[in-house]
Design an enzyme around this catalytic site. Sequence first.
Site, PDB file in Angstrom:
ATOM      1  N   CYS A 123       0.795  -1.245   0.000  1.00  9.42           N
ATOM      2  CA  CYS A 123       0.000   0.000   0.000  1.00  9.42           C
ATOM      3  C   CYS A 123       0.820   1.283   0.000  1.00  9.42           C
ATOM      4  CB  CYS A 123      -1.024   0.002   1.126  1.00  9.42           C
ATOM      5  SG  CYS A 123      -0.310   0.048   2.771  1.00  9.42           S
ATOM      6  N   CYS A 131      -3.400  -2.670  -0.989  1.00  6.67           N
ATOM      7  CA  CYS A 131      -2.353  -3.583  -0.519  1.00  6.67           C
ATOM      8  C   CYS A 131      -2.034  -4.694  -1.518  1.00  6.67           C
ATOM      9  CB  CYS A 131      -2.749  -4.182   0.828  1.00  6.67           C
ATOM     10  SG  CYS A 131      -3.136  -2.914   2.059  1.00  6.67           S
ATOM     11  N   LYS A 196      -5.884  -8.959  11.353  1.00  5.24           N
ATOM     12  CA  LYS A 196      -5.781  -7.516  11.123  1.00  5.24           C
ATOM     13  C   LYS A 196      -7.145  -7.005  10.701  1.00  5.24           C
ATOM     14  CE  LYS A 196      -3.427  -3.957   8.479  1.00  5.24           C
ATOM     15  NZ  LYS A 196      -2.357  -3.635   7.543  1.00  5.24           N
ATOM     16  N   ARG A 218     -10.497  -0.861   2.654  1.00  8.15           N
ATOM     17  CA  ARG A 218      -9.797  -2.145   2.744  1.00  8.15           C
ATOM     18  C   ARG A 218     -10.682  -3.291   3.248  1.00  8.15           C
ATOM     19  NH1 ARG A 218      -5.128   0.236   1.625  1.00  8.15           N
ATOM     20  NH2 ARG A 218      -3.912   1.464   3.091  1.00  8.15           N
ATOM     21  N   LYS A 249      -4.180  -7.020  15.561  1.00 11.13           N
ATOM     22  CA  LYS A 249      -4.021  -5.592  15.296  1.00 11.13           C
ATOM     23  C   LYS A 249      -5.354  -4.993  14.872  1.00 11.13           C
ATOM     24  CE  LYS A 249      -1.941  -2.552  11.969  1.00 11.13           C
ATOM     25  NZ  LYS A 249      -1.361  -2.437  10.673  1.00 11.13           N
ATOM     26  N   TYR A 314       4.486   2.841  19.318  1.00 13.84           N
ATOM     27  CA  TYR A 314       5.184   4.094  19.080  1.00 13.84           C
ATOM     28  C   TYR A 314       5.691   4.698  20.386  1.00 13.84           C
ATOM     29  CZ  TYR A 314       2.887   3.392  14.622  1.00 13.84           C
ATOM     30  OH  TYR A 314       2.481   2.837  13.439  1.00 13.84           O
TER      31      TYR A 314
END
Length: 326
Positions: A123, A131, A196, A218, A249, A314
Site C-alpha cells: 500500500c 495492498c 488484522k 480495505r 491488530k 510508538y
Amino acid sequence: MSKFPIVRMRRTRQNEKLRGMVRETHLQVEQLIYPMFIAEGIHRPNPILSMPGIVQWPLEMLGREVERLAALGIPAVLLFGIPNEKDGVGSQAYAAEGIVQQAIRTIKATVPEMLIITDVCLCEYTDHGHCGVILNGNVQNDASLALLAQMALSHVEAGADIVAPSDMMDGRVGAIRTMLDEQGYQQTPIMAYSAKFASGFYGPFRDAAGSTPQFGDRRSYQMDPANAREALREVALDIEEGADIVMVKPALAYLDVIRQVRDRVDLPIAAYNVSGEFSMIKAAAQNGWIDEQRIVMEVLTGIRRAGADMLITYFAPDVAEWLRHS
Ligand code: PBG
C-alpha cells in the site's frame, strides 16, 4: 471457602514490595518493537502532525536514531518505507535499491544486533494505495502473492531478520515461506499480521506512510471488526502456512481476540498498539486531561495481560526510559 474477616485482599497490597511480589504481569523492554518510517528524498526529519513526536526519517539520520534505541535496550524495529515513486504494481516495494532495502543495510551497518522486522505490504508503494494489485477495480488476491513474496525476499536479501506481511491476502504466508525457503532463507521467521481488522485506528498511520486508498476501502481484505471467531480461523491458517509469530491488530479494541488466540495457540503473539491508539493518548495528554506515562503503562500492561508476548508501540522509547527509572 474462607471469607472476611479471615480473608483480607488488602494484606498483599500494603506496600510496593508486597505488590511487586504478587504482580502477575510484567512489562519489559525486551518485549518492545518500535515502528519507524523512512522516507526517500528527504534530508531532515519530517514530523507527522497527527502523531506528536513521531517523524519520517531520512536515510542519513537513521543510524544515529537506531543507536539511541539500542542504547535504551529496545531489541527490534519495524520498518515502513515511503518511496518517491509509486506505480500500479508497487515496483519500489521489491527494488534492490528501494528505500526500505537501503534502510535495512544502513541499520545493519550501524547497529548489527538490532533486530529488523519489515512490514511487507504494497500500500505504501502503489499509486492507488491498496495492498495488492488491481484489476477491474478489485484487489486481486493471487496476482498479489508473487509480488509480496518478491518484496519479502528483497528485504531478507538486504538483511532483514523477520518479515511481517500485513496485506491480508489469502495464502501470503505460504507464498512467502516457499519463496524464502527456495532461496535459502529457511531460518528467517515470519511474523504474520494474522488478525488484522479494517480499523479507523489506522488513520494517523496513513498520514505517516502516505498509504490512504485512492478509492474504496480495505474491507474486502482486512477483517470486519465484529468478528472474533473468524480471527481465530485466520490465525490457524497462518500457522498452517508457516507463521512463526502471529499478530492481532489493533490491540485495544481487540483485547478479547488476543485473549482467545492466547488460549488456543502456543505460538508467540504480537499485538500492535496502532497509530490511532497512540494519537488519542497524546492528544489527551497534551490537553492535560490524563497522565501520559501512567496511561501508557496501564494500556501496555493490559495488552500483555490479555496475552500478548510482544508489543509493537510508538511509545517504545518512552517506555524504555520509564522502565529504566522505575
Ligand atoms: C499496511 C499497514 C497499516 C498499518 C501497518 N501496516 C495500515 C493499513 O492497513 O491501512 C497500520 C499501523 C498503525 O496504524 O499504526 N501497510
